[in-house]
Design a protein around this motif. Structure first.
Motif, PDB file in Angstrom:
ATOM      1  N   GLU A 286     -12.941 -53.344-124.020  1.00 58.71           N
ATOM      2  CA  GLU A 286     -12.912 -54.803-123.937  1.00 58.71           C
ATOM      3  C   GLU A 286     -11.525 -55.354-124.274  1.00 58.71           C
ATOM      4  O   GLU A 286     -11.082 -56.340-123.681  1.00 58.71           O
ATOM      5  N   SER A 287     -10.841 -54.708-125.210  1.00 61.29           N
ATOM      6  CA  SER A 287      -9.469 -55.119-125.531  1.00 61.29           C
ATOM      7  C   SER A 287      -8.546 -54.909-124.334  1.00 61.29           C
ATOM      8  O   SER A 287      -7.670 -55.732-124.051  1.00 61.29           O
ATOM      9  N   ALA A 288      -8.762 -53.797-123.621  1.00 60.96           N
ATOM     10  CA  ALA A 288      -7.963 -53.520-122.428  1.00 60.96           C
ATOM     11  C   ALA A 288      -8.225 -54.566-121.343  1.00 60.96           C
ATOM     12  O   ALA A 288      -7.297 -55.039-120.671  1.00 60.96           O
ATOM     13  N   ILE A 289      -9.492 -54.952-121.175  1.00 61.04           N
ATOM     14  CA  ILE A 289      -9.836 -55.975-120.175  1.00 61.04           C
ATOM     15  C   ILE A 289      -9.176 -57.304-120.537  1.00 61.04           C
ATOM     16  O   ILE A 289      -8.587 -57.982-119.680  1.00 61.04           O
ATOM     17  N   ALA A 290      -9.266 -57.677-121.806  1.00 59.39           N
ATOM     18  CA  ALA A 290      -8.640 -58.925-122.254  1.00 59.39           C
ATOM     19  C   ALA A 290      -7.126 -58.869-122.051  1.00 59.39           C
ATOM     20  O   ALA A 290      -6.501 -59.849-121.634  1.00 59.39           O
ATOM     21  N   GLY A 291      -6.535 -57.706-122.338  1.00 61.98           N
ATOM     22  CA  GLY A 291      -5.100 -57.540-122.130  1.00 61.98           C
ATOM     23  C   GLY A 291      -4.728 -57.658-120.663  1.00 61.98           C
ATOM     24  O   GLY A 291      -3.733 -58.302-120.310  1.00 61.98           O
ATOM     25  N   GLY A 292      -5.519 -57.044-119.798  1.00 60.30           N
ATOM     26  CA  GLY A 292      -5.260 -57.137-118.363  1.00 60.30           C
ATOM     27  C   GLY A 292      -5.335 -58.569-117.865  1.00 60.30           C
ATOM     28  O   GLY A 292      -4.518 -58.993-117.037  1.00 60.30           O
ATOM     29  N   CYS A 293      -6.287 -59.336-118.397  1.00 62.11           N
ATOM     30  CA  CYS A 293      -6.400 -60.746-118.010  1.00 62.11           C
ATOM     31  C   CYS A 293      -5.146 -61.531-118.390  1.00 62.11           C
ATOM     32  O   CYS A 293      -4.741 -62.454-117.679  1.00 62.11           O
TER      33      CYS A 293
END
Length: 307
Positions: free
Chosen positions: A131-138
């Protein structure tokens, strides 16, 4: 806007701005080396003001010259100010770019936590690394939209001081070449670089923090933040460097040199082989650790003060 939304924005925007200033101050000289290695130039000659092409006014890198050797060469040929060639662009971009990055990350985190609360009766308050990676990608998309045009100017100033001496004159020159389309040249590649790069950045930061706090609970918080911030920068560049090489070539080449992004990649592989996709990785990693350690320390310090 609700009180929670304002708090979320502040906890990303203000710390991100401070962290960005720290990042540029510590890391710009090494970023200069990275770009010149990717393009294939060591110092920007100020003697040739009538060069027929952009590339001809630059001295080629000698084989075997490393990052420290290039730093010495640039300092000798261009003075200490030469190490900060092109710094105006990132200095102008740094406050909005890093502020947008961290505020977007905090907003994406908050959205995922709210979504989790909707579907789970007892949701955890901490994001998973995925989820941290997804937030970072956003956070990579708004970052690239801000920083893409400024990276275009920065790269040109870093490789050719004779033609691109100041930020304002460089911007005017680029605009005359092709309007806003020329200014935004390479922004699409910046998005392709920053979405996976930011995903690795924030996942790497969270992962290192959690690992250190579990394995070395006696470490001071400041040291944990410095180490985690440094590793976040390393993770970012390991993922982002191939697209960054293509971006640098595309943004600094004459407009007739390449047809499209794919042509840059094909030409690069045909002429220099797959290893060329990792040109500049050495200085990028050398810069990444101290610059991002300073950045995240600034971010966490301001977040603590705001909280």
């Amino acid at each position: 806007m609700s009180e929670m939304s304002i708090t979320t924005a502040l906890l990303g925007f203000v710390p991100g701005a401070v962290g960005g200033v720290c990042n540029v101050f510590v890391g710009h000289p090494i970023d200069l080396i990275k770009v010149r290695q990717q393009i294939g130039t060591a110092t920007a000659s100020t003697a040739s003001t009538t060069a027929p092409s952009r590339q001809s006014s630059m001295m080629p890198i000698r084989n075997g010259v490393g990052t420290l050797g290039m730093l010495r060469s640039i300092a000798h040929a261009e003075g200490l100010a030469g190490l900060y060639a092109g710094v105006t662009a990132p200095r102008l971009a740094v406050v909005p770019a890093f502020a947008i990055t961290f505020s977007s990350y905090e907003a994406a985190k908050a959205w995922q936590l709210r979504r989790r609360a909707t579907f789970q009766s007892s949701p955890q308050a901490v994001l998973t690394l995925k989820e941290s990676a997804i937030a970072g990608g956003c956070s990579g998309v708004p970052l690239a939209l801000v920083i893409g045009p400024l990276e275009r100017i920065k790269c040109l100033m870093q490789i050719d001081k004779s033609q691109y001496s100041t930020f304002s004159s460089s911007l005017q020159s680029v605009y005359r070449d092709g309007g806003l389309r020329s200014v935004f040249r390479g922004t699409g590649l910046t998005i392709l670089r920053d979405v996976p790069g930011n995903a690795a950045y924030f996942a790497g930061y969270e992962s290192t923090q959690r690992t250190l706090r579990l394995s070395e609970p006696s470490l001071p918080d400041v040291l944990v933040t410095l180490l985690a911030g440094g590793m976040a920068g390393v993770a970012n560049w390991i993922v982002a460097i191939p697209m960054d090489v293509i971006k640098s070539r595309w943004q600094t080449a004459p407009t007739t040199r390449y047809r499209n992004y794919q042509h840059v990649l094909q030409d690069l592989l045909a002429r220099e082989g797959p290893a060329a996709l990792f040109k500049g990785l050495g200085p990028a990693l050398l810069r990444a650790f101290p610059a991002n350690a300073a950045c995240l320390l600034g971010v966490e310090t301001v977040k603590t003060l705001l909280s």
